[in-house]
Design a protein around this motif. Structure first.
Motif, PDB file in Angstrom:
ATOM      1  N   THR A  76       0.959  -1.513   7.105  1.00  0.00           N
ATOM      2  CA  THR A  76      -0.451  -1.834   7.252  1.00  0.00           C
ATOM      3  C   THR A  76      -0.911  -1.667   8.693  1.00  0.00           C
ATOM      4  N   GLN A 110       5.513   9.224  -2.404  1.00  0.00           N
ATOM      5  CA  GLN A 110       4.442   8.539  -1.686  1.00  0.00           C
ATOM      6  C   GLN A 110       4.851   7.078  -1.513  1.00  0.00           C
ATOM      7  N   HIS A 154      -2.996   5.929  -0.819  1.00  0.00           N
ATOM      8  CA  HIS A 154      -3.893   4.896  -1.333  1.00  0.00           C
ATOM      9  C   HIS A 154      -4.600   4.224  -0.160  1.00  0.00           C
ATOM     10  N   SER A 155      -5.830   3.825  -0.384  1.00  0.00           N
ATOM     11  CA  SER A 155      -6.622   3.239   0.698  1.00  0.00           C
ATOM     12  C   SER A 155      -6.428   1.744   0.837  1.00  0.00           C
ATOM     13  N   SER A 156      -5.838   1.103  -0.158  1.00  0.00           N
ATOM     14  CA  SER A 156      -5.684  -0.349  -0.103  1.00  0.00           C
ATOM     15  C   SER A 156      -4.399  -0.766  -0.798  1.00  0.00           C
ATOM     16  N   LYS A 157      -4.063  -2.024  -0.630  1.00  0.00           N
ATOM     17  CA  LYS A 157      -2.879  -2.569  -1.280  1.00  0.00           C
ATOM     18  C   LYS A 157      -3.108  -2.712  -2.781  1.00  0.00           C
ATOM     19  N   GLY A 177       0.059   2.929   9.039  1.00  0.00           N
ATOM     20  CA  GLY A 177       0.038   3.837   7.903  1.00  0.00           C
ATOM     21  C   GLY A 177       1.280   4.692   7.757  1.00  0.00           C
ATOM     22  N   ARG A 185       0.851  -1.188   0.000  1.00  0.00           N
ATOM     23  CA  ARG A 185       0.000   0.000   0.000  1.00  0.00           C
ATOM     24  C   ARG A 185       0.881   1.231   0.000  1.00  0.00           C
TER      25      ARG A 185
END
Length: 209
Positions: free
Chosen positions: A186, A181, A151-154, A189, A147
């Motif tokens: 996980t 970035q 980004h909100s997810s992998k 964050g 991730r």
């Protein structure tokens, strides 16, 4: 300072420590290199399904440091240094892809079977494979799930793995935006620890003091 004996801790803390210690043992003895995978497997072995009772990845790292101090203090420093030297050579070789060192070789937890993990940055996902092919370096394609910040997810990212002089290398190809970035933990964050070639050389210089 070593952790308190598990039986002397409150139940929740005791279960967290038991998982951390079992995960550390799996990493040290079973050839598992991914902290998250080791945590999940340790929890399954101990029958602790609630993730609220699982330790943070930093707690597993600390348990692994203690395990290495007890059982591998004679061999681990040499294996770590060898992998850092090899990482520096590889980063110089791959400098066009703005490499960053990550994982156990950077954290200082690498052992004799730990891979050198390098994050490479290029918007052409096939460029690294082509470069290795041109240099006649056989490599096997792989993908990794990471991730990135923002980004909100992998997401799945391409790369490859190969071995040189008995040391395994894992090359993860990230977009150039990942320099600003970077991959994040996980757990919290926060950006994963990564090092440039200059920073790695500083670590190697410190080891010689």
């Amino acid at each position: 300072m070593p952790s308190s004996p598990p039986h002397s801790l409150p139940r929740n803390a005791r279960e967290r420590q038991l998982i951390a210690q079992e995960a550390a043992r799996l990493i040290a003895e079973s050839g598992i290199h991914d902290l998250e995978h080791a945590r999940r497997k340790a929890a399954a072995r101990l029958g602790i399904a609630s993730e609220a009772l699982w330790p943070r990845l930093g707690e597993i790292e600390q348990a692994l440091r203690e395990h290495q101090l007890l059982f591998a203090s004679g061999s681990q420093p040499g294996a770590l240094h060898e992998r850092r030297e090899s990482a520096a050579q590889a980063m110089q070789f791959l400098q066009a892809f703005q490499p960053r060192l990550a994982g156990a070789v950077l954290s200082g937890l690498a052992t004799g079977d730990s891979p050198v993990i390098l994050h490479l940055h290029c918007d052409d996902p096939d460029a690294v494979q082509r470069f290795l092919h041109e240099q006649r370096i056989p490599a096997e394609a792989r993908t990794w799930s990471l991730r990135l910040a923002g980004h909100s997810s992998k997401q799945h990212y391409p790369g490859c793995e190969f071995a040189a002089d008995g040391i395994a290398f894992e090359l993860v190809v990230l977009p150039e935006d990942a320099l600003r970035q970077p991959p994040v933990s996980t757990d919290d964050g926060k950006p994963l620890p990564r090092a440039t070639l200059t920073q790695l050389r500083q670590l190697l210089a410190q080891e010689q003091r």
